[in-house]
Design a protein around this motif. Structure first.
Motif, PDB file in Angstrom:
ATOM      1  N   SER A 286       0.844  -1.210   0.000  1.00 43.65           N
ATOM      2  CA  SER A 286       0.000   0.000   0.000  1.00 43.65           C
ATOM      3  C   SER A 286       0.875   1.255   0.000  1.00 43.65           C
ATOM      4  O   SER A 286       0.621   2.221   0.718  1.00 43.65           O
ATOM      5  N   ALA A 287       1.945   1.194  -0.809  1.00 40.39           N
ATOM      6  CA  ALA A 287       2.893   2.300  -0.883  1.00 40.39           C
ATOM      7  C   ALA A 287       2.517   3.249  -2.020  1.00 40.39           C
ATOM      8  O   ALA A 287       2.120   2.818  -3.099  1.00 40.39           O
ATOM      9  N   GLU A 288       2.663   4.518  -1.760  1.00 41.87           N
ATOM     10  CA  GLU A 288       2.372   5.556  -2.744  1.00 41.87           C
ATOM     11  C   GLU A 288       3.677   5.960  -3.428  1.00 41.87           C
ATOM     12  O   GLU A 288       4.612   6.426  -2.778  1.00 41.87           O
ATOM     13  N   ALA A 289       3.785   5.754  -4.746  1.00 43.05           N
ATOM     14  CA  ALA A 289       4.990   6.106  -5.494  1.00 43.05           C
ATOM     15  C   ALA A 289       4.839   7.506  -6.067  1.00 43.05           C
ATOM     16  O   ALA A 289       3.864   7.799  -6.764  1.00 43.05           O
ATOM     17  N   VAL A 290       5.799   8.395  -5.773  1.00 45.31           N
ATOM     18  CA  VAL A 290       5.736   9.781  -6.234  1.00 45.31           C
ATOM     19  C   VAL A 290       7.100  10.202  -6.767  1.00 45.31           C
ATOM     20  O   VAL A 290       8.134   9.589  -6.461  1.00 45.31           O
ATOM     21  N   GLU A 291       7.104  11.247  -7.596  1.00 49.98           N
ATOM     22  CA  GLU A 291       8.338  11.879  -8.049  1.00 49.98           C
ATOM     23  C   GLU A 291       8.359  13.287  -7.486  1.00 49.98           C
ATOM     24  O   GLU A 291       7.402  14.048  -7.666  1.00 49.98           O
ATOM     25  N   ASN A 292       9.449  13.625  -6.809  1.00 51.76           N
ATOM     26  CA  ASN A 292       9.529  14.931  -6.170  1.00 51.76           C
ATOM     27  C   ASN A 292      10.983  15.229  -5.832  1.00 51.76           C
ATOM     28  O   ASN A 292      11.806  14.316  -5.711  1.00 51.76           O
ATOM     29  N   ARG A 293      11.310  16.471  -5.695  1.00 49.68           N
ATOM     30  CA  ARG A 293      12.643  16.854  -5.247  1.00 49.68           C
ATOM     31  C   ARG A 293      12.794  16.434  -3.782  1.00 49.68           C
ATOM     32  O   ARG A 293      11.872  16.621  -2.978  1.00 49.68           O
ATOM     33  N   LEU A 294      13.973  15.887  -3.472  1.00 50.90           N
ATOM     34  CA  LEU A 294      14.202  15.376  -2.128  1.00 50.90           C
ATOM     35  C   LEU A 294      15.266  16.208  -1.415  1.00 50.90           C
ATOM     36  O   LEU A 294      15.896  17.089  -2.011  1.00 50.90           O
ATOM     37  N   PHE A 295      15.473  15.897  -0.161  1.00 50.46           N
ATOM     38  CA  PHE A 295      16.384  16.646   0.676  1.00 50.46           C
ATOM     39  C   PHE A 295      17.819  16.173   0.492  1.00 50.46           C
ATOM     40  O   PHE A 295      18.090  15.049   0.089  1.00 50.46           O
TER      41      PHE A 295
ATOM     42  N   ASP B 168      21.338  15.064  -0.609  1.00 47.03           N
ATOM     43  CA  ASP B 168      21.760  14.441  -1.866  1.00 47.03           C
ATOM     44  C   ASP B 168      20.937  13.207  -2.206  1.00 47.03           C
ATOM     45  O   ASP B 168      21.328  12.402  -3.051  1.00 47.03           O
ATOM     46  N   ALA B 169      19.798  13.030  -1.575  1.00 51.74           N
ATOM     47  CA  ALA B 169      18.967  11.851  -1.808  1.00 51.74           C
ATOM     48  C   ALA B 169      18.355  11.877  -3.204  1.00 51.74           C
ATOM     49  O   ALA B 169      17.860  12.901  -3.665  1.00 51.74           O
ATOM     50  N   ARG B 170      18.414  10.733  -3.878  1.00 46.25           N
ATOM     51  CA  ARG B 170      17.755  10.592  -5.170  1.00 46.25           C
ATOM     52  C   ARG B 170      16.501   9.736  -5.062  1.00 46.25           C
ATOM     53  O   ARG B 170      15.674   9.704  -5.961  1.00 46.25           O
ATOM     54  N   ALA B 171      16.397   8.978  -3.966  1.00 45.55           N
ATOM     55  CA  ALA B 171      15.205   8.160  -3.715  1.00 45.55           C
ATOM     56  C   ALA B 171      15.055   7.995  -2.207  1.00 45.55           C
ATOM     57  O   ALA B 171      16.040   8.009  -1.465  1.00 45.55           O
ATOM     58  N   ALA B 172      13.807   7.861  -1.767  1.00 47.58           N
ATOM     59  CA  ALA B 172      13.562   7.722  -0.323  1.00 47.58           C
ATOM     60  C   ALA B 172      12.289   6.935  -0.087  1.00 47.58           C
ATOM     61  O   ALA B 172      11.329   7.033  -0.860  1.00 47.58           O
ATOM     62  N   LEU B 173      12.302   6.145   0.965  1.00 55.07           N
ATOM     63  CA  LEU B 173      11.103   5.449   1.427  1.00 55.07           C
ATOM     64  C   LEU B 173      10.779   6.012   2.804  1.00 55.07           C
ATOM     65  O   LEU B 173      11.606   5.953   3.718  1.00 55.07           O
ATOM     66  N   ILE B 174       9.591   6.584   2.932  1.00 56.24           N
ATOM     67  CA  ILE B 174       9.200   7.272   4.155  1.00 56.24           C
ATOM     68  C   ILE B 174       7.980   6.569   4.753  1.00 56.24           C
ATOM     69  O   ILE B 174       6.937   6.464   4.101  1.00 56.24           O
ATOM     70  N   ALA B 175       8.135   6.053   5.969  1.00 56.46           N
ATOM     71  CA  ALA B 175       7.046   5.355   6.649  1.00 56.46           C
ATOM     72  C   ALA B 175       6.385   6.313   7.628  1.00 56.46           C
ATOM     73  O   ALA B 175       7.009   6.741   8.608  1.00 56.46           O
ATOM     74  N   LEU B 176       5.140   6.650   7.351  1.00 56.96           N
ATOM     75  CA  LEU B 176       4.344   7.489   8.236  1.00 56.96           C
ATOM     76  C   LEU B 176       3.240   6.629   8.847  1.00 56.96           C
ATOM     77  O   LEU B 176       2.959   5.537   8.341  1.00 56.96           O
ATOM     78  N   PRO B 177       2.608   7.058   9.924  1.00 50.28           N
ATOM     79  CA  PRO B 177       1.504   6.272  10.495  1.00 50.28           C
ATOM     80  C   PRO B 177       0.423   5.997   9.454  1.00 50.28           C
ATOM     81  O   PRO B 177      -0.209   6.912   8.927  1.00 50.28           O
TER      82      PRO B 177
ATOM     83  N   ARG C 187       0.776   5.107   6.408  1.00 51.37           N
ATOM     84  CA  ARG C 187       1.095   5.539   5.051  1.00 51.37           C
ATOM     85  C   ARG C 187       2.559   5.258   4.735  1.00 51.37           C
ATOM     86  O   ARG C 187       3.433   5.487   5.575  1.00 51.37           O
ATOM     87  N   LEU C 188       2.816   4.753   3.525  1.00 49.13           N
ATOM     88  CA  LEU C 188       4.173   4.457   3.084  1.00 49.13           C
ATOM     89  C   LEU C 188       4.397   5.165   1.754  1.00 49.13           C
ATOM     90  O   LEU C 188       3.654   4.949   0.796  1.00 49.13           O
ATOM     91  N   ILE C 189       5.419   6.008   1.690  1.00 46.74           N
ATOM     92  CA  ILE C 189       5.683   6.801   0.492  1.00 46.74           C
ATOM     93  C   ILE C 189       7.029   6.393  -0.098  1.00 46.74           C
ATOM     94  O   ILE C 189       8.053   6.387   0.593  1.00 46.74           O
ATOM     95  N   ALA C 190       7.032   6.033  -1.394  1.00 46.48           N
ATOM     96  CA  ALA C 190       8.256   5.733  -2.130  1.00 46.48           C
ATOM     97  C   ALA C 190       8.486   6.879  -3.107  1.00 46.48           C
ATOM     98  O   ALA C 190       7.755   7.020  -4.092  1.00 46.48           O
TER      99      ALA C 190
ATOM    100  N   MET D 274      16.236   1.637  -7.898  1.00 43.28           N
ATOM    101  CA  MET D 274      16.231   2.315  -6.603  1.00 43.28           C
ATOM    102  C   MET D 274      15.022   1.921  -5.770  1.00 43.28           C
ATOM    103  O   MET D 274      15.132   1.696  -4.559  1.00 43.28           O
ATOM    104  N   LEU D 275      13.857   1.815  -6.414  1.00 40.21           N
ATOM    105  CA  LEU D 275      12.663   1.406  -5.682  1.00 40.21           C
ATOM    106  C   LEU D 275      12.819  -0.007  -5.129  1.00 40.21           C
ATOM    107  O   LEU D 275      12.445  -0.283  -3.987  1.00 40.21           O
ATOM    108  N   ARG D 276      13.366  -0.911  -5.928  1.00 42.03           N
ATOM    109  CA  ARG D 276      13.572  -2.280  -5.461  1.00 42.03           C
ATOM    110  C   ARG D 276      14.541  -2.303  -4.273  1.00 42.03           C
ATOM    111  O   ARG D 276      14.331  -3.041  -3.300  1.00 42.03           O
TER     112      ARG D 276
END
Length: 297
Positions: A47-56, A58-67, A69-72, A86-88
């Protein structure tokens, strides 16, 4: 062969405890699945949400676990292949440990972080609580390239099939190590080396101990098959007899390599593999001094 040339480091795991843990998580989603299943399927299962966005930073990809909600997230401009890789990598790391934040930079370097309070709550839960809804993922492989070619089978049937890969397809030797055959250190589960026939042609030789649970033996045989395909080119030194020793301690498969190949071969033969990232154990220095640290597979 001097199969006793590795210094004993730590005791083996309790077979009953290992079998219970394996049965408990046999059909759950594992780290190696992140490299075998379609990315879209993995994102949907988590149930992960895949998005494209500028990150903080030097990160080029990030997986963020929120209560709840899971964001890739990946930065814009990545090629499809680079983004999928990177997602894998993020998902496999998350499946091995549910970190609250995982990041990757351009070089593939990974950083992880977690909320201490959330970590304590997870430790209080039963193992793999965050994946309990995936009670059986075998159906995800039924029609895939890595589905079992002859159906799901018993550990012993899978072991025979894996041994046949070595003896028939690789023209090698696959033998058991009986419990009392030699004083084998408890942390060594298998050994792989190269033998030569009368024409000087190399052939792999693999040996797995018998006094361990059948599931662990099956996964070790799978690892031996993978190692046999590249024996002589492994990133660890053998002992003076040319023997590579494989430890019994498992780790999740979080990147491509022999361990991933082992997991997929075992599954192809009909068993849902456990964690197959075993380690090659470096033999002790014969000239004295401390032995080298175990080398990760």
């Amino acid at each position: 062969m001097a199969l006793d040339s590795v210094r004993h480091v730590s005791g083996g795991a309790c077979p009953q405890r290992g079998q219970a843990r394996e049965a408990e998580t046999a059909y759950t989603l594992r780290a190696h699945d992140a490299w075998a299943l379609p990315v879209e399927v993995l994102l949907g299962l988590l149930s992960a949400e895949a998005v494209e966005n500028r990150l903080f930073d030097d990160a080029r990809a990030a997986l963020i676990a929120l209560p709840g909600r899971l964001i890739a997230a990946t930065t814009p401009g990545l090629t499809k292949v680079a983004r999928e890789h990177m997602l894998r990598k993020l998902l496999s790391e998350y499946l091995s440990h549910p970190w609250d934040l995982i990041t990757l930079d351009d070089s593939g370097n990974m950083k992880v972080a977690e909320n201490p309070e959330a970590s304590l709550r997870r430790e209080a839960d039963a193992p793999h609580t965050h994946l309990q809804r995936f009670t059986d993922v075998r159906n995800l492989y039924e029609d895939s390239h890595w589905g079992p070619k002859d159906g799901w089978r018993s550990d012993e049937e899978v072991i025979e099939a894996l041994r046949a890969l070595i003896t028939e397809h690789l023209a090698g030797t696959a033998e058991d190590i009986p419990a009392m055959a030699c004083p084998l250190p408890e942390d060594v589960g298998a050994a792989v080396t190269i033998g030569y026939d009368e024409h000087g042609e190399p052939h792999p030789l693999a040996f797995v101990r018998t006094d361990i649970p059948s599931g662990l033996r099956a996964d070790l045989w799978g690892f031996c098959v993978a190692a046999s395909m590249g024996v002589g080119h492994l990133d660890v030194a053998p002992d003076e007899h040319g023997i590579y020793y494989v430890g019994m301690k498992r780790s999740p498969v979080t990147c491509p390599g022999p361990a991933l190949l082992a997991a997929l071969i075992v599954q192809r033969m009909g068993r849902r593999p456990g964690d197959c990232a075993f380690s090659f154990i470096t033999p002790p220095n014969r000239g004295g001094g401390e032995p080298a640290e175990p080398a990760a597979a």
